[in-house]
Design a protein around this motif. Structure first.
Motif, PDB file in Angstrom:
ATOM      1  N   VAL A   1      10.331   7.827 -14.195  1.00  0.00           N
ATOM      2  CA  VAL A   1      10.454   8.021 -12.748  1.00  0.00           C
ATOM      3  C   VAL A   1       9.783   6.823 -12.102  1.00  0.00           C
ATOM      4  O   VAL A   1       8.667   6.456 -12.463  1.00  0.00           O
ATOM      5  CB  VAL A   1       9.810   9.339 -12.271  1.00  0.00           C
ATOM      6  N   MET A   2      10.494   6.189 -11.172  1.00  0.00           N
ATOM      7  CA  MET A   2       9.941   5.006 -10.524  1.00  0.00           C
ATOM      8  C   MET A   2       9.875   5.190  -9.022  1.00  0.00           C
ATOM      9  O   MET A   2      10.626   5.965  -8.445  1.00  0.00           O
ATOM     10  CB  MET A   2      10.761   3.755 -10.852  1.00  0.00           C
ATOM     11  N   THR A   3       8.926   4.498  -8.436  1.00  0.00           N
ATOM     12  CA  THR A   3       8.861   4.388  -6.992  1.00  0.00           C
ATOM     13  C   THR A   3       8.524   2.942  -6.670  1.00  0.00           C
ATOM     14  O   THR A   3       8.001   2.227  -7.527  1.00  0.00           O
ATOM     15  CB  THR A   3       7.837   5.350  -6.356  1.00  0.00           C
ATOM     16  N   ALA A   4       8.853   2.544  -5.473  1.00  0.00           N
ATOM     17  CA  ALA A   4       8.574   1.168  -5.052  1.00  0.00           C
ATOM     18  C   ALA A   4       7.912   1.211  -3.686  1.00  0.00           C
ATOM     19  O   ALA A   4       8.440   1.794  -2.749  1.00  0.00           O
ATOM     20  CB  ALA A   4       9.867   0.361  -4.989  1.00  0.00           C
ATOM     21  N   ALA A   5       6.723   0.638  -3.598  1.00  0.00           N
ATOM     22  CA  ALA A   5       5.976   0.574  -2.344  1.00  0.00           C
ATOM     23  C   ALA A   5       6.188  -0.797  -1.712  1.00  0.00           C
ATOM     24  O   ALA A   5       6.328  -1.799  -2.415  1.00  0.00           O
ATOM     25  CB  ALA A   5       4.494   0.809  -2.598  1.00  0.00           C
ATOM     26  N   HIS A   6       6.198  -0.843  -0.407  1.00  0.00           N
ATOM     27  CA  HIS A   6       6.354  -2.118   0.286  1.00  0.00           C
ATOM     28  C   HIS A   6       5.168  -3.014  -0.045  1.00  0.00           C
ATOM     29  O   HIS A   6       4.026  -2.557  -0.049  1.00  0.00           O
ATOM     30  CB  HIS A   6       6.445  -1.892   1.798  1.00  0.00           C
ATOM     31  N   PRO A   7       5.392  -4.292  -0.342  1.00  0.00           N
ATOM     32  CA  PRO A   7       4.290  -5.158  -0.782  1.00  0.00           C
ATOM     33  C   PRO A   7       3.196  -5.369   0.257  1.00  0.00           C
ATOM     34  O   PRO A   7       2.078  -5.706  -0.092  1.00  0.00           O
ATOM     35  CB  PRO A   7       4.979  -6.477  -1.122  1.00  0.00           C
ATOM     36  N   LEU A   8       3.496  -5.133   1.513  1.00  0.00           N
ATOM     37  CA  LEU A   8       2.473  -5.283   2.545  1.00  0.00           C
ATOM     38  C   LEU A   8       1.827  -3.956   2.907  1.00  0.00           C
ATOM     39  O   LEU A   8       0.983  -3.893   3.786  1.00  0.00           O
ATOM     40  CB  LEU A   8       3.087  -5.907   3.807  1.00  0.00           C
ATOM     41  N   GLY A   9       2.215  -2.899   2.218  1.00  0.00           N
ATOM     42  CA  GLY A   9       1.671  -1.579   2.538  1.00  0.00           C
ATOM     43  C   GLY A   9       2.334  -1.023   3.789  1.00  0.00           C
ATOM     44  O   GLY A   9       3.160  -1.668   4.422  1.00  0.00           O
ATOM     45  N   ASP A  10       1.979   0.192   4.141  1.00  0.00           N
ATOM     46  CA  ASP A  10       2.525   0.812   5.344  1.00  0.00           C
ATOM     47  C   ASP A  10       1.772   0.360   6.583  1.00  0.00           C
ATOM     48  O   ASP A  10       2.288   0.422   7.688  1.00  0.00           O
ATOM     49  CB  ASP A  10       2.466   2.345   5.232  1.00  0.00           C
ATOM     50  N   GLU A  11       0.542  -0.063   6.393  1.00  0.00           N
ATOM     51  CA  GLU A  11      -0.279  -0.558   7.492  1.00  0.00           C
ATOM     52  C   GLU A  11      -0.918  -1.865   7.066  1.00  0.00           C
ATOM     53  O   GLU A  11      -1.055  -2.140   5.877  1.00  0.00           O
ATOM     54  CB  GLU A  11      -1.366   0.468   7.846  1.00  0.00           C
ATOM     55  N   ILE A  12      -1.358  -2.626   8.005  1.00  0.00           N
ATOM     56  CA  ILE A  12      -1.915  -3.950   7.724  1.00  0.00           C
ATOM     57  C   ILE A  12      -3.176  -3.883   6.863  1.00  0.00           C
ATOM     58  O   ILE A  12      -3.484  -4.810   6.129  1.00  0.00           O
ATOM     59  CB  ILE A  12      -2.179  -4.717   9.041  1.00  0.00           C
ATOM     60  N   THR A  13      -3.896  -2.759   6.899  1.00  0.00           N
ATOM     61  CA  THR A  13      -5.175  -2.651   6.184  1.00  0.00           C
ATOM     62  C   THR A  13      -5.035  -2.099   4.764  1.00  0.00           C
ATOM     63  O   THR A  13      -6.024  -1.958   4.074  1.00  0.00           O
ATOM     64  CB  THR A  13      -6.140  -1.740   6.962  1.00  0.00           C
ATOM     65  N   GLU A  14      -3.822  -1.756   4.323  1.00  0.00           N
ATOM     66  CA  GLU A  14      -3.689  -1.177   2.990  1.00  0.00           C
ATOM     67  C   GLU A  14      -2.790  -2.024   2.095  1.00  0.00           C
ATOM     68  O   GLU A  14      -1.972  -2.797   2.561  1.00  0.00           O
ATOM     69  CB  GLU A  14      -3.175   0.254   3.050  1.00  0.00           C
TER      70      GLU A  14
END
Length: 140
Positions: A44-57
């Motif tokens: 099972v795979m997931t892909a997170a945005h490389p910049l995170g959902d917020e600027i601090t994460e």
């Protein structure tokens, strides 16, 4: 007439959008059943945005939640699941790359009721079905 060859399914991959993981329940149940039937490996795979959902994460902030989810699904369905956590600019690109990397024989995906943009641009599932080098099962 020669007998048709039964496809050999050794590796199954299922992509999950963790923002909508509840919608993947039927696809996970289907993939788990196929995993048991074929004695396949299940990823099972997931892909997170490389910049995170917020600027601090950073994307890694989402990894513990994903790993916990995978453990819960493995336990609930009685299968072993290998987690694939990726960073993406394009979810479709990461799904296709991960499928090639693990040599997936089958990708199982959830799809939603189409929206107007899906009719114009296509859904993630339609893109994967058109571009994957393996079979794709789309679960409604």
């Amino acid at each position: 007439m020669p007998k048709p060859k039964t496809p050999e399914i050794k590796t199954i991959m299922l992509p999950v959008d963790m923002r909508h993981k509840e919608q993947s329940a039927d696809a996970i149940a289907m993939a788990a059943q196929l995993t048991k039937s074929f004695g396949a490996d299940f990823y099972v795979m997931t892909a997170a945005h490389p910049l995170g959902d917020e600027i601090t994460e950073f994307p890694e902030h989402h990894k513990p939640e994903f790993e916990k989810y995978i453990q819960e699904m493995a336990s609930a369905h009685g299968v072993s699941i290998t987690a694939l956590f990726r960073h993406h600019q394009s979810a479709e690109k990461m799904i296709l790359e991960a499928a090639e990397e693990i040599k997936a024989d089958l990708i199982v995906m959830h799809t939603h009721d189409p929206k107007i943009t899906d009719h114009l641009f296509g859904s993630h599932a339609s893109h994967i079905a058109l571009h994957a080098s393996c079979s794709v099962m789309v679960v409604r």
